[in-house]
Design a protein around this motif. Structure first.
Motif, PDB file in Angstrom:
ATOM      1  N   SER A 162      58.941 -10.117 124.563  1.00 38.62           N
ATOM      2  CA  SER A 162      57.706 -10.844 124.862  1.00 38.62           C
ATOM      3  C   SER A 162      56.916 -10.151 125.972  1.00 38.62           C
ATOM      4  CB  SER A 162      57.979 -12.306 125.178  1.00 38.62           C
ATOM      5  OG  SER A 162      58.550 -12.446 126.443  1.00 38.62           O
ATOM      6  N   TYR A 163      57.596  -9.562 126.958  1.00 41.66           N
ATOM      7  CA  TYR A 163      56.855  -8.849 128.006  1.00 41.66           C
ATOM      8  C   TYR A 163      56.139  -7.631 127.407  1.00 41.66           C
ATOM      9  CZ  TYR A 163      59.602 -11.730 131.214  1.00 41.66           C
ATOM     10  OH  TYR A 163      60.156 -12.785 131.863  1.00 41.66           O
ATOM     11  N   TYR A 164      56.823  -6.962 126.521  1.00 41.78           N
ATOM     12  CA  TYR A 164      56.243  -5.786 125.859  1.00 41.78           C
ATOM     13  C   TYR A 164      54.993  -6.187 125.071  1.00 41.78           C
ATOM     14  CZ  TYR A 164      56.404  -1.595 122.810  1.00 41.78           C
ATOM     15  OH  TYR A 164      56.128  -0.443 122.132  1.00 41.78           O
ATOM     16  N   VAL A 165      55.139  -7.250 124.293  1.00 40.22           N
ATOM     17  CA  VAL A 165      54.016  -7.722 123.483  1.00 40.22           C
ATOM     18  C   VAL A 165      52.874  -8.188 124.383  1.00 40.22           C
ATOM     19  CG1 VAL A 165      53.289  -9.511 121.852  1.00 40.22           C
ATOM     20  CG2 VAL A 165      55.450  -8.310 121.494  1.00 40.22           C
ATOM     21  N   ASN A 166      53.206  -8.913 125.454  1.00 42.12           N
ATOM     22  CA  ASN A 166      52.164  -9.380 126.379  1.00 42.12           C
ATOM     23  C   ASN A 166      51.291  -8.228 126.856  1.00 42.12           C
ATOM     24  OD1 ASN A 166      53.102 -11.972 126.319  1.00 42.12           O
ATOM     25  ND2 ASN A 166      54.156 -11.886 128.293  1.00 42.12           N
ATOM     26  N   ASN A 167      51.927  -7.148 127.289  1.00 39.52           N
ATOM     27  CA  ASN A 167      51.162  -6.045 127.853  1.00 39.52           C
ATOM     28  C   ASN A 167      50.277  -5.374 126.811  1.00 39.52           C
ATOM     29  OD1 ASN A 167      53.900  -5.569 130.004  1.00 39.52           O
ATOM     30  ND2 ASN A 167      51.859  -6.077 130.697  1.00 39.52           N
ATOM     31  N   PRO A 170      52.786  -3.006 114.036  1.00 42.86           N
ATOM     32  CA  PRO A 170      53.509  -2.631 115.256  1.00 42.86           C
ATOM     33  C   PRO A 170      52.935  -3.367 116.467  1.00 42.86           C
ATOM     34  CG  PRO A 170      52.767  -0.682 114.056  1.00 42.86           C
ATOM     35  CD  PRO A 170      52.162  -1.858 113.382  1.00 42.86           C
ATOM     36  N   PHE A 171      53.799  -3.638 117.448  1.00 46.16           N
ATOM     37  CA  PHE A 171      53.357  -4.382 118.630  1.00 46.16           C
ATOM     38  C   PHE A 171      52.292  -3.627 119.419  1.00 46.16           C
ATOM     39  CE2 PHE A 171      57.884  -6.320 118.858  1.00 46.16           C
ATOM     40  CZ  PHE A 171      57.540  -7.262 117.910  1.00 46.16           C
ATOM     41  N   GLY A 192      48.653  -4.526 119.469  1.00 49.04           N
ATOM     42  CA  GLY A 192      48.226  -5.577 120.384  1.00 49.04           C
ATOM     43  C   GLY A 192      47.446  -6.698 119.725  1.00 49.04           C
ATOM     44  N   LEU A 193      47.376  -6.671 118.410  1.00 46.49           N
ATOM     45  CA  LEU A 193      46.633  -7.713 117.700  1.00 46.49           C
ATOM     46  C   LEU A 193      47.582  -8.443 116.763  1.00 46.49           C
ATOM     47  CD1 LEU A 193      43.486  -5.621 116.719  1.00 46.49           C
ATOM     48  CD2 LEU A 193      43.671  -7.256 118.589  1.00 46.49           C
ATOM     49  N   ASN A 194      47.246  -9.680 116.481  1.00 49.47           N
ATOM     50  CA  ASN A 194      48.042 -10.431 115.520  1.00 49.47           C
ATOM     51  C   ASN A 194      47.881  -9.800 114.136  1.00 49.47           C
ATOM     52  OD1 ASN A 194      48.746 -12.283 117.526  1.00 49.47           O
ATOM     53  ND2 ASN A 194      46.879 -13.462 117.151  1.00 49.47           N
TER      54      ASN A 194
END
Lengths: 520, 1124
Positions: free
Chosen positions: A112-117, B840-841, B844-846
């Motif tokens: 979740s921290y990774y995704v947050n950033n 991929p994460f 940064g987008l849904n």
């Protein structure tokens, strides 16, 4: 029959009209959401989008509903505190170690921290790619500078947590999400951080911090952090000195006033913080006073308490004022400003009344052998319990940090000179602690700085990252007994933990280009 | 005036002329025989006439008036001794004449709009009645047979036609079902026929009294089945459709009609997840889970022709339910039919005088099963200490404390408290249902009113449901029919703040060391402050911390059908449903105490104190207009329809909250301070517009063909890809109609059929394809600034999810209609699945919703029903049905592994994927000789299997484990009737599915939760067992919990006696006197017993997760039903 025929004809007409209705009746748009197509049309859109870029500071971290930047929870990753409900994930990180975490729900915080950033970086990149459609001149420069700072802030977090990560600076809507990316090295990520901070420093106003927008010194302060992380001590000292010489900030004469509203609103010491505002933007879940003070969700360790000097600046074994059997008296005043001790009452700021008016370990979730947290408590609160919301700003950068970073950097770059002494003594003087003894060696001074940082910033989320950058995390955090009562439970830390594992789904989705950090 | 219409003359002289009676009559009337086709229409007139023991002449007067027809007869033909009894209701004139006159030995003939009545002679053989030379011959000696005709429940049937085989001699039963007939001899055979009943042939066999029982013709081939936008005779069906009648459905007693579908319809999987009143969490799946998308696997529910809700109905208002399973039947619903369609028809009433039915029942419910927990405090404390020690945690209880409880005499101060008694109870459910139906002239109606009062077996849950149903049908004139159905529901539900599982878990998280409440009424948190635990669930109910939900629902439609000309019908239907839900959720401030010293323990954890209220509403409108055409040319039968339909839905909601209430007693917004008040609300809409058509053709009812097409456009998809075409083809062959099978007498009907087609699913979020900004505020400088972020990718070419279904089926009726068999094989393939892309994460987008992925379900369904009787009074029916399917993910992308499941191509959707539990380490030596475990085990820990044999346990040792879906599901029913008694039972089973369950109740001491008694047989150094490991504290025992293993995967196969019912119909003459048509009493039992290996709780549950769920109810219901 004729009458009916008439009705039949009317009905037929109605049906024909209905069937031939416009096809556009299927064009429905969300009534409560702006379309991206209608955005970036006016100047005010830049304000809306910039605000959106700050919103990530509220991002939740892990499976418990604390914010990633509720910095107090980061001490649970260190030897400062024990999170009995695993706030932020630190407790399980220390007891189970780190793993890529796809199967283990208790490691969710890692991804979740990774995704947050990256979520924040996407909105910042989107902002940077579009803001020149609606702004020009100085205003454009300043807005972009804020965005550069925020991007640096996020990559800095990625760098200090995961180290080697993917760098992306393009408008996320132009990216091909099917493309697999490889990671960059931590050095390259920090290079990106420095570059963004330089752009930010150049464009941000040179004023005191106040309303939540980053100012020039905010970016400078973060650059000092980055430089220290990279062990570029001379550059760090120079830049820290620039902030000090700028004179826009000073230590708050009252140490606790940095940590609660409304006192912190006017603190000249705060350089960056996560801003909250009651009633509509309060902390997630039950705020901060209920989990910390009522539920004892986080308890300071004996190890932290031992770190505080006696009031005469000596350690407890050699102090003249320390009285054996009264371990909580005559100590560094910051100890009492940070923690509660058995027997505390209203006079010591203990917020509870009635039959709980005296602080007592073992009672109300207070685990014997630990210390309840006082920092972040509004002294006017009485009986904090369910429903007590909080809007304390989470302080991310204080002027005291700049002073101590200067002392550290100067000591490493040129040794413990007068300016280094002066910086650390300013911090000590504010709480009436005596100056450091003169004539310390560089190594001795280093130990004093490390000590000072631990007690000054206890429960402010600094300790874990300090231990990592000093290269002593394994030494301090591996095999450490989190709870003195349970000596068989030892913490786990390995050198490779200095680089957290990249979340497994990210590896899978970028396979084979993206490879996991070593050791996982 | 009507007397004038009756022409009564002396026919003696005419008779003497020895002329043909009919010819004479024609001459007498002076009218030539012409236009018989038109005249025949007189006999088809609908007449509603009722009579009880009326004399023949009065009856004729009345009939003449009502039917507008003249009667001509000779005086001697009629005698006033002949009494007439006939039931009311719309009937053909011909049918009335047959019933009344043939029974009395009077023939009739229509001549130029006059009906001529003549006395029938009993001819010696058929076909010679017109032969002149027999006319004057001596009458044949006859035998007189009498008897009574009843239905299988013993209820007398009036108006049944009885003929003597091989003659024209006929009679009808009177109001008491009695008949008298003159047969030529004692060897004659009677043919007994009655609409809606199986025709019987009964040999007289020398008896003077022959009582006859008729079997209702439920499964008759010409039963009309409601399918999409039309009806079809069962024998003409070429698609996979199963039907259940309302009567059959209501053999079980339940407050939610959806639950009643369980086991009734092969191909429809019904899983009831909970026994919570008004929230039964029923999962309906037709032919397997078809998709993993957000579009879901829920079938489309059609109520009275339009999309609606099944739960809103009172089960008693349902006339029938059909399930359309294959592409051929569901394609007409196009983009909404991919998961199958459930078509519900509500009651419309029958012509005749007012019929009133009232039903009352009282149900007494208990939980089917509860966990068997340790309630002895000393044992609990010892186990807790042992578990904490095993988990390297300090014990919570001192020996002194344990001794206090062990040796206590004061069980108030030191109780052994069972918290399950605090949250469970015996619940009494009451149902009232009143139905009034009838009709006059050309209008029929049915009105149903239902009241249900259903407290839950878990305390604090209360549900009241009030339903109203109206069905109206009116023929405005010869061509125009008007109809309307309206269903209303008002539901009021009280739910403890966080719902059922929270209450259950909280109860388990209490130790037995303290009661819920002290003797002076204070709520207890724990005994000692160092104990773990959760909120006091009894306090939640005791302080009425419950959400009050009020649910208003109205669905209705109007229809207008017009016969434009022969064969062509224009049908219009418009409808809506409107739902409105409001809730009030107040959280008070309740202090709690530690039981050991009654010191304060903080406030009860009931969430943030304050009030949260809200309401949401949904209005859905729909109409369609269609033309239906039917034509028969010789043996070619053709029917088709085509239409246009339009649907729109608008939903909105609004919520508000306030906090810091000064009192717990005022529970409205205005009673709280406005500081910190919040509100929010939004709305959304979707629309679908469609053209559809269908055609059916058959040759001689033997070769059947069908086709459907639908063209749908939806607002949920982008404008250039929002239209889709869906279609199906089907064919059937009634082999039994072929000449070569004509002589196979045991075979009544045999049909093979097949269908193939393509359906859609568009049921994703309302604006998924549109790129929008989300609100993202920030608190700059003491106030909140609005902000926005663009955070979601969209796919601008998004389109339908498509499902292709192929079906091969067989229907067979054999052994004189006693055995009915139906079987289907299907292959259902869903592709272009609307799913979230794997982004991929770092983007940064849904993730966008895209079309990708494919899933296949193949399966088999089978149903068998046998009806028969033994002797005169005993009839019975036995049936079984079975379904099985296999699910396979055929296209997905890179595999996704979740906690204990995997999505991977070539496997079941979300197949179980975990470590294999391989017993318990009994000794250090065994550990040393075993593959290296990822944690350092000690004796008593779980042993994980080294699946790949590389000597160590790691992620590569996770493996696929079967049991995600049931291997097969089955049900069996048995019914019997003896005189006034009737009995029915249903067995329901599901085999092969497993459930991955964890948490409170199965993991000891999670939040301090009490262990189940199985832990008394745990592994200890002195008790070496291989079933239960060392006891541990949940979250503190890596060796058991750090890997998802088959240790937590439980076999959830079960077979359960779902229902049992015994009823009695009173047949007392006194009831007739007070005009009670029938009186029935019954006793029913639901969930009578269950056979399952599943430990502790009810195996019937929806999916994995927390071990405990709101249990199902075991209910005994007493009821009575009266018809007036």
């Amino acid at each position: 029959m004729k009458l009916y025929n008439k009705y039949i004809y009317i009905l037929m007409t109605v049906v024909v009209i209905l069937v031939s209705c416009k096809k556009s009746s299927l064009d429905l748009n969300p009534p409560d959401k702006l379309s991206t197509q209608n955005f970036w049309k006016s100047e005010s859109d830049a304000d809306l989008a910039l605000t959106g870029c700050y919103n990530f500071l509220y991002a939740q971290g892990g499976s418990y509903s604390t914010s990633q930047y509720e910095v107090v929870a980061w001490d649970n990753f260190s030897d400062n505190s024990y999170g009995q409900y695993n706030y932020g994930g630190g407790t399980s990180a220390l007891s189970s170690g780190l793993s890529p975490g796809v199967f283990d729900t208790y490691n969710l915080y890692q991804s979740s921290y990774y995704v947050n950033n990256y979520t924040a970086i996407a909105s910042i990149n989107y902002f940077l790619a579009n803001v020149d459609k609606v702004l020009t001149g100085d205003k454009l420069k300043q807005y972009k500078a804020e965005a550069y700072f925020l991007r640096a802030f996020n990559y800095y977090w990625l760098a200090i947590l995961y180290g080697n990560v993917i760098i992306t600076t393009a408008d996320p809507f132009t990216l091909d999400y099917k493309k697999h990316m490889a990671k960059s090295t931590r050095a390259d990520v920090l290079k990106q951080v420095e570059a963004d901070l330089d752009l930010a420093i150049a464009g941000l106003p040179d004023v005191a911090y106040g309303n939540g927008h980053a100012v020039k010194a905010t970016a400078q302060g973060y650059k000092v952090r980055a430089l220290l992380f990279e062990k570029k001590y001379a550059d760090a000292a120079t830049l820290a000195n620039t902030i000090i010489a700028g004179g826009k900030f000073s230590l708050n004469p009252s140490y606790p006033s940095n940590f609660y509203k409304p006192a912190q609103n006017s603190s000249p010491e705060i350089m960056f913080s996560v801003k909250y505002q009651l009633p509509n933007l309060s902390h997630q879940d039950n705020g901060i006073s209920v989990p910390l003070q009522r539920w004892k969700g986080e308890l300071a360790t004996q190890d932290l308490v031992n770190e505080y000097e006696a009031a005469d600046g000596k350690d407890t074994t050699s102090s003249a004022v320390y009285v054996k059997g009264k371990p909580f008296d005559n100590r560094d005043p910051r100890m009492r400003m940070t923690l509660f001790f058995p027997g505390d009452t209203k006079a010591q700021g203990w917020p509870f009344t009635g039959s709980y008016a005296v602080a007592q370990p073992g009672k109300d979730s207070w685990i014997v052998g630990y210390y309840a947290v006082k920092k972040w408590l509004d002294p006017t609160l009485v009986d904090p319990d369910y429903g007590v919301k909080g809007d304390n700003d989470f302080v991310l950068l204080r002027y005291a940090d700049v002073l101590l970073m200067y002392a550290e950097a100067q000591n490493e770059a040129v040794g413990p000179d007068a300016s280094a002494y002066n910086a650390i003594n300013l911090v000590r003087k504010r709480v009436n602690m005596p100056d450091l003894a003169a004539g310390l060696s560089q190594a001795q001074f280093r130990e004093k700085v490390r000590h000072e940082r631990r007690v000054e910033f206890a429960l402010e989320g600094i300790r874990y990252f300090d231990l990592r950058r000093w290269g002593i995390a394994t030494q301090k955090l591996n095999g450490f007994v989190q709870n003195p009562l349970f000596s068989t439970v030892k913490t786990k830390y390995a050198d490779n933990y200095d680089f957290w594992p990249i979340p497994q789904p990210e590896i899978d989705r970028n396979s084979p280009e993206l490879v996991q950090n070593p050791g996982y | 005036m009507n007397i004038n219409l009756l022409i009564s003359i002396n026919w003696y002289k005419i008779m003497k002329l020895s002329c043909c009676q009919i010819l004479l009559a024609i001459i007498f009337a002076g009218v030539s025989v012409a236009g018989t086709t038109r005249a025949q229409g007189v006999l088809d007139r609908k007449v509603d006439i009722a009579a009880v023991d009326m004399d023949m002449k009065s009856f004729l007067n009345m009939l003449s008036k009502k039917a507008g027809v003249k009667f001509v007869y000779l005086k001697e033909t009629l005698s006033n001794q002949q009494k007439v009894t006939t039931a009311g209701g719309q009937k053909d004139l011909k049918a009335i004449l047959e019933q009344v006159f043939l029974a009395n030995g009077i023939g009739f003939e229509l001549v130029n709009n006059q009906i001529i009545l003549t006395k029938l002679r009993i001819p010696a053989d058929t076909g010679s009645q017109n032969s002149e030379d027999k006319n004057d011959g001596p009458e044949i000696i006859q035998v007189k047979v009498t008897g009574q005709v009843t239905d299988d429940k013993g209820v007398a049937l009036p108006g049944v036609t009885i003929k003597v085989k091989g003659t024209t001699v006929a009679a009808a039963t009177d109001g008491q079902g009695n008949y008298t007939i003159n047969a030529p001899d004692y060897n004659a055979t009677l043919i007994v026929s009655y609409l809606g009943y199986v025709t019987r042939e009964v040999a007289i066999n020398g008896q003077k009294v022959v009582n006859i029982q008729l079997q209702e013709d439920n499964k008759a081939l010409n039963e009309v089945v409601v399918v999409g936008y039309s009806t079809q005779s069962r024998h003409k069906l070429t698609s996979a459709v199963v039907t259940v009648s309302g009567d059959e459905l209501n053999k079980r007693v339940a407050t939610s009609p959806t639950t009643l579908l369980q086991g009734k319809l092969p191909g429809l999987q019904v899983v009831q997840g909970s026994g919570e009143p008004g929230n039964e969490n029923v999962q309906l799946t037709i032919r397997g889970v078809g998709t993993f998308s957000g579009a879901g696997s829920n079938p489309l529910i059609i109520v009275d022709g339009l999309p609606g809700s099944l739960d809103v109905l009172n089960a008693n208002d349902i006339e029938s339910i059909s399930v359309l399973k294959d592409a051929s039947s569901a394609a007409i619903y196009g983009s909404r039919g991919a998961n199958g369609v459930i078509v519900v028809k509500t009651k419309r009433g029958k012509a005749g005088s007012l019929a009133i039915q009232y039903t009352y029942n009282l149900g007494i419910s208990k939980p089917t099963k509860l966990p068997d927990i340790i309630t002895n405090s000393a044992t609990y404390m010892q186990l807790s200490n042992e578990a904490r020690t095993n988990s390297s945690l300090a014990p919570l209880y001192t020996q002194d404390q344990i001794d206090l409880y062990q040796n206590a005499t004061d069980r108030v101060k030191y109780p052994n408290h069972n918290w399950l008694n605090d949250i469970f109870r015996t619940a009494y459910t009451q149902n009232h249902y009143l139905n009034m139906s009838g009709g006059k002239d050309s209008t029929t109606y049915s009105v149903g009113v239902g009241i249900t009062n259903q407290p839950g077996v878990m305390r604090g849950f209360d549900y009241s449901k009030y339903t109203f149903s109206l069905g109206l049908n009116s023929k405005l004139n010869k061509r125009i029919t008007f109809g309307s159905d309206i269903q209303m529901r008002y539901g009021r539900k009280l739910t403890p703040e966080n719902g059922a599982s929270d209450q259950f878990l909280s109860a388990l998280a209490q130790s037995p060391l303290y009661p819920a409440q002290s003797s002076d009424g204070r709520w207890i948190k724990k005994a000692y402050s160092n104990e773990q635990g959760n909120k006091n669930p009894a306090a939640i109910v005791g302080e009425d911390i419950r959400t009050r939900g009020n649910d208003y629902y109205l669905q209705g439609n109007l229809s207008l059908d017009i016969d434009l000309f022969k064969g062509l019908r224009w049908e219009n239907k418009g409808g809506f449903n409107y739902g409105y839900y409001k809730f009030n959720d107040f959280r008070p401030v309740i202090p709690t105490y530690y039981y050991s010293d009654m010191s304060p323990a903080g406030n009860l954890d009931d969430g943030s104190p304050g009030l949260n209220v809200g309401n949401s509403d949904n209005i859905y409108t729909v109409y369609y207009s269609q033309l239906t055409y039917k034509k028969s040319l010789g043996l070619h039968n053709f029917s088709a329809f085509a239409g246009y339909q339009r649907e729109k839905n608008n939903a909105s909601n609004i919520n508000a909250s306030r906090t810091q209430y000064v009192t717990n007693y005022l529970r409205e917004l205005n009673a709280g301070p406005s500081d910190g008040q919040t509100n929010n609300g939004t709305s959304s809409a979707w629309a679908i517009s469609s053209f559809y058509g269908s055609a059916n053709y058959d040759y001689a009812d033997k070769y059947l063909l069908g086709a459907n097409i639908r063209y749908d456009g939806t607002s949920r998809l982008p404008s250039n890809s929002r239209y889709g075409t869906f279609y199906s083809f089907s064919g059937g062959w009634r082999i039994s109609k072929e000449n070569f099978l004509k002589d196979v007498l045991w075979l009544n009907d045999l049909k093979v059929r097949g269908s193939w087609g393509q359906l859609g699913n568009q049921n994703i979020g309302t604006y998924t394809y549109q790129s929008t900004l989300s609100g993202a505020n920030y608190a700059f400088g003491g106030s909140v600034s609005s902000g926005f972020v663009a955070n979601t990718l969209v796919d601008p070419s998004l389109t339908w999810e498509t499902t292709r279904v192929g079906d091969i089926g067989l229907d067979m009726t054999i052994l004189n209609n006693k055995l009915v068999l139906s079987a289907d094989y299907f292959n259902k393939y869903t592709f272009d699945i609307l799913r979230s892309s794997q982004v991929p994460f770092y983007i940064g987008l849904n993730a966008p919703t895209i079309n990708d992925g494919a899933l296949r379900n193949k399966g088999f369904e089978f149903a068998l029903q046998y009806n028969d009787r033994i002797g005169r009074d005993f009839s019975y029916t036995v049936g079984v049905n079975l379904q099985t399917y296999k699910n396979k993910l055929e296209r997905y992308g890179s595999k996704d592994i979740s906690d204990h499941t995997i999505r991977q191509e070539g496997h079941e959707l979300d197949a179980y994927y975990m470590y294999v539990w391989d017993g318990i380490f009994q000794s250090q030596q065994e550990i040393d000789n075993s593959p290296k475990q990822p944690v350092t085990p000690t004796p008593g820990d779980l042993k994980i299997k080294d699946v790949n044999g590389d000597g160590k346990i790691d992620a590569n040792d996770r493996t696929y484990v079967s049991g995600r879906f049931p291997s097969y599901q089955y049900s069996a029913n048995i019914g019997a009737a003896y005189k006034g008694f009737d009995f029915s039972a249903q067995l329901y089973g599901s085999q092969g599915q497993k459930a991955y369950v964890n948490g409170w109740g199965i993991e000891p001491f999670r939040q301090g939760s009490v262990p189940i008694t199985d832990w008394l047989n745990r592994w200890t150094p002195t008790n070496h067992t291989n079933t239960m490991p060392k006891i541990y504290v949940a979250d503190g025992y890596a060796a058991v919990q750090n890997y998802p293993s088959t240790y937590f995967l439980k076999d959830a196969s079960f077979v359960r006696l779902k229902s049992l019912q015994l009823g009695y119909n009173f047949a007392l003459p006194v009831l007739k006197k007070v005009s009670i048509k029938s009186l029935r009493v019954f006793v029913a039992a639901d969930n009578v017993f269950t056979i399952s290996k599943y430990p502790g709780l009810d195996p019937e549950r929806v999916g994995d997760g927390t071990y405990v769920t709101y249990p199902q109810n075991r209910t005994i219901t007493f009821g009575a039903s009266i018809k007036l």
